[in-house]
Motif scaffolding. Structure first.
Motif, PDB file in Angstrom:
ATOM      1  N   ARG A 346       2.427  -4.102 -19.438  1.00 15.21           N
ATOM      2  CA  ARG A 346       1.801  -5.024 -18.464  1.00 15.21           C
ATOM      3  C   ARG A 346       2.071  -6.437 -18.929  1.00 15.21           C
ATOM      4  NH1 ARG A 346      -4.579  -3.821 -17.869  1.00 15.21           N
ATOM      5  NH2 ARG A 346      -4.484  -1.612 -17.381  1.00 15.21           N
ATOM      6  N   GLY A 347       2.416  -7.347 -18.022  1.00 18.92           N
ATOM      7  CA  GLY A 347       2.569  -8.764 -18.374  1.00 18.92           C
ATOM      8  C   GLY A 347       3.862  -9.031 -19.113  1.00 18.92           C
ATOM      9  N   PRO A 398      -2.579  -3.559 -13.524  1.00 15.84           N
ATOM     10  CA  PRO A 398      -3.311  -4.638 -14.200  1.00 15.84           C
ATOM     11  C   PRO A 398      -4.797  -4.674 -13.852  1.00 15.84           C
ATOM     12  CG  PRO A 398      -1.538  -5.521 -12.802  1.00 15.84           C
ATOM     13  CD  PRO A 398      -1.509  -4.035 -12.643  1.00 15.84           C
ATOM     14  N   SER A 399      -5.184  -4.017 -12.749  1.00 15.69           N
ATOM     15  CA  SER A 399      -6.616  -4.063 -12.406  1.00 15.69           C
ATOM     16  C   SER A 399      -7.419  -3.004 -13.171  1.00 15.69           C
ATOM     17  CB  SER A 399      -6.808  -3.893 -10.892  1.00 15.69           C
ATOM     18  OG  SER A 399      -6.424  -2.593 -10.523  1.00 15.69           O
TER      19      SER A 399
END
Ligand code: NAP
Length: 413
Positions: A346-347, A398-399
């Motif tokens: 993620r990211g 991401p949530s």
């Protein structure tokens, strides 16, 4: 010949931590610490970062002040090498000097840097970095230089390249892989780290190797395997380290990638223990032997072994961690990166916000965390410990709150 309750070989963080916890746990008797280094035990992380950049001084790196050792009845033999261990007589033999007897022995001799064997590798101006005095020499060289070459894409290579760039030097980093930070065991992340360095104006030679160091009385340039020639004022090589165990030849202590120890850090010879960079220990969380050359490991194992030596409880029971700092960004790793079959990310590094989930059969075995809250970091460690089977789509989203993936086990914290 003197008699000691506890003799410690090696003067790094693990040794200092062991002395502290040994006394806290009620360990009695005289302690002898034998160290090759000329300085009292110090923290190594600043040597490639803040101390190298001139932001802190040597005294700031000390684990404990000189009075701590005096107050705790520790005899310090600095700049002293142990030639061998006589486990039958329970004695250590000092190189060119006396023997000293121990009731218990702690081996915390650490690791030494690997040396390059290319032509010219012994020229002045070709440095490696392990000790405080190595860092001082490089810091002084940097103060008079315009350009530097750094060899190796591991911890030393990355951190030194970033620190020298921060000081305004023109920095070239050469690595034999096509990315940086191979410890991440993830080519896509290694490429991302390389891009991050390029974005900070570090000149990258990837993949390539130094074929020769050139110069008359001091290195002034290098030639690479693919035929590049590059001028440089000095060189720092960070090409890995190897455990220091030579003095254990013939001691009966089992050696295999360092000193083999059980879960309570005892070696194959009763009364002899090992901890820190040199210890090849059993990590029950991953059901395998590991040897870890990082600050947090020496910090943890030193503390644990000190308690055990004093007759208390202790053993290896933690999620291993390490961190690195480059260009103001801290990369933290939890768990064991080597045993994964799937990676969820993620990211990104460029956003200074990244989470890497390393999975093996759906279980989280390691995690890379950049720019995360402390609470998230703690949850990641707990997730590794709990060995819950996780859904990779959920992880990628991401949530998804990490806390929602945990088993309800508040008392494990
Ligand atoms: P390292 O992290 O193991 O990295 C060594 C690098 O040098 C790797 O990129 C390796 O590539 C490369 N290499 C190995 N042999 C080479 C050769 N003959 N020629 C060219 N490149 C070569 O080791 P390090 O950076 O030297 O650090 C030394 C020790 O200090 C390590 O144990 C490290 O964990 C510790 N340290 C830790 C931290 C931290 O925790 N933040 C900071 C500084 C140092 P391959 O992968 O291809 O072998």
């Amino acid at each position: 010949m003197k008699d000691f309750e506890l003799v410690i070989i090696g003067g790094g963080l693990a040794s200092a931590r062991a002395i502290k916890s040994y006394r806290e746990e009620g360990g009695a008797g005289r302690i002898l610490l034998v160290s090759k280094d000329s300085a009292l035990p110090y923290h190594r992380p600043p040597l490639s970062k803040r101390y190298l950049r001139g932001e802190t001084e040597a005294v700031d790196a000390l684990v404990e002040s000189a009075t701590f050792y005096a107050d705790n009845d520790v005899e310090m033999l600095l700049e002293t090498t142990v030639a061998r261990v006589d486990s039958r007589e329970r004695a250590v033999e000092i190189e060119g000097g006396p023997r000293h007897r121990y009731r218990k022995l702690l081996i915390a001799s650490g690791a030494r840097p690997r040396r390059l064997d290319s032509p010219g590798a012994n020229l002045p101006g070709v440095f490696s970095l392990r000790s405080l005095s190595d860092s001082t020499v490089i810091r002084e060289a940097a103060g008079q230089a315009r350009e530097a070459l750094v060899i190796g894409g591991g911890f030393i290579g990355m951190e030194v390249a970033a620190s020298l760039r921060h000081l305004g030097l023109e920095v070239t980093l050469i690595n034999r892989a096509s990315g940086l930070f191979q410890a991440l065991e993830a080519p896509e992340l290694e490429r991302e780290v390389a891009i991050f360095f390029a974005d900070h104006d570090v000149n990258l030679l990837l993949p390539d190797q130094v074929a020769a160091f050139c110069g008359r009385s001091h290195v002034d340039s290098i030639e690479t395997e693919i035929g590049k020639r590059l001028a440089t004022d000095f060189v720092v090589a960070g090409i890995g380290a190897e455990p220091v165990v030579d003095f254990l030849a013939g001691s009966g202590v089992e050696l295999d990638n360092g000193v083999v120890v059980g879960e309570r850090f005892e070696t194959s010879v009763p009364g002899i223990y090992a901890a820190g960079d040199v210890a090849n220990f059993y990590d029950s969380l991953f059901d395998r032997r590991r040897r870890i050359e990082h600050w947090s490991n020496a910090n943890y194992q030193g503390d644990q072994v000190g308690r055990i030596l004093a007759g208390g409880d202790g053993g290896y029971d933690t999620v291993s961690t390490f961190f690195s700092e480059i260009f103001g960004l801290t990369l933290k790793v939890f768990g064991d990166l080597s045993g994964h079959s799937e990676l969820v990310v993620r990211g990104s590094l460029s956003d200074r916000n990244l989470l890497g989930f390393y999975l093996q059969q759906g279980r989280l075995v390691a995690s890379l965390a950049v720019g995360q809250e402390k609470q998230t970091e703690e949850e990641l460690q707990l997730l590794i410990k709990q060995q819950v089977v996780l859904d990779s789509d959920l992880l990628a989203d991401p949530s998804t709150d990490i806390s929602s993936l945990l088993k309800p086990a508040a008392n494990e914290r």
